[in-house]
Design a protein around this motif. Sequence first.
Motif, PDB file in Angstrom:
ATOM      1  N   UNK A  99       3.871  -3.638  12.478  1.00  0.00           N
ATOM      2  CA  UNK A  99       3.194  -2.649  11.628  1.00  0.00           C
ATOM      3  C   UNK A  99       4.103  -2.289  10.455  1.00  0.00           C
ATOM      4  N   UNK A 100       5.353  -2.009  10.769  1.00  0.00           N
ATOM      5  CA  UNK A 100       6.305  -1.643   9.718  1.00  0.00           C
ATOM      6  C   UNK A 100       6.529  -2.797   8.746  1.00  0.00           C
ATOM      7  N   UNK A 101       6.681  -4.008   9.280  1.00  0.00           N
ATOM      8  CA  UNK A 101       6.920  -5.167   8.413  1.00  0.00           C
ATOM      9  C   UNK A 101       5.733  -5.426   7.483  1.00  0.00           C
ATOM     10  N   UNK A 102       4.527  -5.352   8.012  1.00  0.00           N
ATOM     11  CA  UNK A 102       3.363  -5.608   7.160  1.00  0.00           C
ATOM     12  C   UNK A 102       3.110  -4.452   6.193  1.00  0.00           C
ATOM     13  N   UNK A 103       3.409  -3.240   6.612  1.00  0.00           N
ATOM     14  CA  UNK A 103       3.200  -2.088   5.735  1.00  0.00           C
ATOM     15  C   UNK A 103       4.094  -2.134   4.500  1.00  0.00           C
ATOM     16  N   UNK A 104       5.250  -2.785   4.633  1.00  0.00           N
ATOM     17  CA  UNK A 104       6.187  -2.867   3.514  1.00  0.00           C
ATOM     18  C   UNK A 104       6.277  -4.276   2.927  1.00  0.00           C
ATOM     19  N   UNK A 105       5.287  -5.103   3.233  1.00  0.00           N
ATOM     20  CA  UNK A 105       5.281  -6.465   2.702  1.00  0.00           C
ATOM     21  C   UNK A 105       5.140  -6.449   1.185  1.00  0.00           C
ATOM     22  N   UNK A 106       5.775  -7.389   0.506  1.00  0.00           N
ATOM     23  CA  UNK A 106       5.572  -7.482  -0.942  1.00  0.00           C
ATOM     24  C   UNK A 106       4.155  -7.936  -1.305  1.00  0.00           C
ATOM     25  N   UNK A 107       3.443  -8.488  -0.335  1.00  0.00           N
ATOM     26  CA  UNK A 107       2.079  -8.951  -0.574  1.00  0.00           C
ATOM     27  C   UNK A 107       1.081  -7.826  -0.324  1.00  0.00           C
ATOM     28  N   UNK A 108       0.360  -7.452  -1.364  1.00  0.00           N
ATOM     29  CA  UNK A 108      -0.663  -6.411  -1.212  1.00  0.00           C
ATOM     30  C   UNK A 108      -1.730  -6.852  -0.214  1.00  0.00           C
ATOM     31  N   UNK A 109      -2.108  -8.129  -0.268  1.00  0.00           N
ATOM     32  CA  UNK A 109      -3.133  -8.646   0.650  1.00  0.00           C
ATOM     33  C   UNK A 109      -2.671  -8.517   2.103  1.00  0.00           C
ATOM     34  N   UNK A 110      -1.424  -8.819   2.351  1.00  0.00           N
ATOM     35  CA  UNK A 110      -0.897  -8.684   3.710  1.00  0.00           C
ATOM     36  C   UNK A 110      -0.879  -7.223   4.146  1.00  0.00           C
ATOM     37  N   UNK A 111      -0.442  -6.337   3.253  1.00  0.00           N
ATOM     38  CA  UNK A 111      -0.399  -4.909   3.594  1.00  0.00           C
ATOM     39  C   UNK A 111      -1.790  -4.393   3.933  1.00  0.00           C
ATOM     40  N   UNK A 112      -2.766  -4.739   3.117  1.00  0.00           N
ATOM     41  CA  UNK A 112      -4.119  -4.194   3.276  1.00  0.00           C
ATOM     42  C   UNK A 112      -4.815  -4.768   4.514  1.00  0.00           C
ATOM     43  N   UNK A 113      -4.626  -6.060   4.771  1.00  0.00           N
ATOM     44  CA  UNK A 113      -5.334  -6.671   5.892  1.00  0.00           C
ATOM     45  C   UNK A 113      -4.577  -6.552   7.211  1.00  0.00           C
ATOM     46  N   UNK A 114      -3.314  -6.888   7.202  1.00  0.00           N
ATOM     47  CA  UNK A 114      -2.595  -7.028   8.469  1.00  0.00           C
ATOM     48  C   UNK A 114      -2.079  -5.711   9.049  1.00  0.00           C
ATOM     49  N   UNK A 115      -1.776  -4.737   8.207  1.00  0.00           N
ATOM     50  CA  UNK A 115      -1.269  -3.461   8.736  1.00  0.00           C
ATOM     51  C   UNK A 115      -2.295  -2.782   9.648  1.00  0.00           C
ATOM     52  N   UNK A 116      -3.556  -2.650   9.220  1.00  0.00           N
ATOM     53  CA  UNK A 116      -4.535  -2.046  10.138  1.00  0.00           C
ATOM     54  C   UNK A 116      -4.784  -2.895  11.388  1.00  0.00           C
ATOM     55  N   UNK A 117      -4.769  -4.212  11.235  1.00  0.00           N
ATOM     56  CA  UNK A 117      -4.958  -5.091  12.399  1.00  0.00           C
ATOM     57  C   UNK A 117      -3.837  -4.844  13.407  1.00  0.00           C
ATOM     58  N   UNK A 118      -2.606  -4.798  12.934  1.00  0.00           N
ATOM     59  CA  UNK A 118      -1.465  -4.544  13.820  1.00  0.00           C
ATOM     60  C   UNK A 118      -1.540  -3.155  14.444  1.00  0.00           C
ATOM     61  N   UNK A 119      -2.008  -2.180  13.682  1.00  0.00           N
ATOM     62  CA  UNK A 119      -2.111  -0.811  14.213  1.00  0.00           C
ATOM     63  C   UNK A 119      -3.134  -0.745  15.348  1.00  0.00           C
ATOM     64  N   UNK A 120      -4.279  -1.370  15.164  1.00  0.00           N
ATOM     65  CA  UNK A 120      -5.295  -1.375  16.222  1.00  0.00           C
ATOM     66  C   UNK A 120      -4.774  -2.134  17.440  1.00  0.00           C
ATOM     67  N   UNK A 121      -4.102  -3.261  17.203  1.00  0.00           N
ATOM     68  CA  UNK A 121      -3.524  -4.024  18.310  1.00  0.00           C
ATOM     69  C   UNK A 121      -2.482  -3.188  19.051  1.00  0.00           C
ATOM     70  N   UNK A 122      -1.695  -2.408  18.332  1.00  0.00           N
ATOM     71  CA  UNK A 122      -0.688  -1.551  18.970  1.00  0.00           C
ATOM     72  C   UNK A 122      -1.349  -0.505  19.866  1.00  0.00           C
ATOM     73  N   UNK A 123      -2.388   0.129  19.382  1.00  0.00           N
ATOM     74  CA  UNK A 123      -3.087   1.144  20.189  1.00  0.00           C
ATOM     75  C   UNK A 123      -3.682   0.508  21.438  1.00  0.00           C
TER      76      UNK A 123
END
Length: 125
Positions: free
Chosen positions: A93-117
């Motif tokens: 979550x932290x890695x994707x949230x701070x990714x230099x890629x906006x596409x990665x931040x927008x798509x993967x951060x929420x996916x990782x957050x839901x997977x974490x929960x």
Amino acid sequence: MVTTALITALVILGALTIFQALLVFDRPLGEYVWGGKHKVLPEDLEFWSVVSIAAYVLFAILLWRRAHVLDNSYHPVIVISVWVFFALVVISIMLTAFSPSRKERVMMTPVCAVLAVATFIVATS
């Protein structure tokens, strides 16, 4: 609740597996992963996508076992492994949230957050 969390986690892991497989087969989706620097992944990142696929399959089996779908016994190694997986997802979550890629931040951060929960719910079951 555990069943819903397990299904959610398995669906996400399945989708991530398919996504990583598409990357391995040179689909131009690289902007969504690994920092987003490549549309088509170079061979070294394709290797890590293959490693990710293997990890997703292992994590799915561990979650399945932890949710007592395959058996009702208690295995400390599985319990610890699921908590390690949870920690890795939190780190992702932290890695994707701070990714230099906006596409990665927008798509993967929420996916990782839901997977974490979902993983947390299964881990505490």
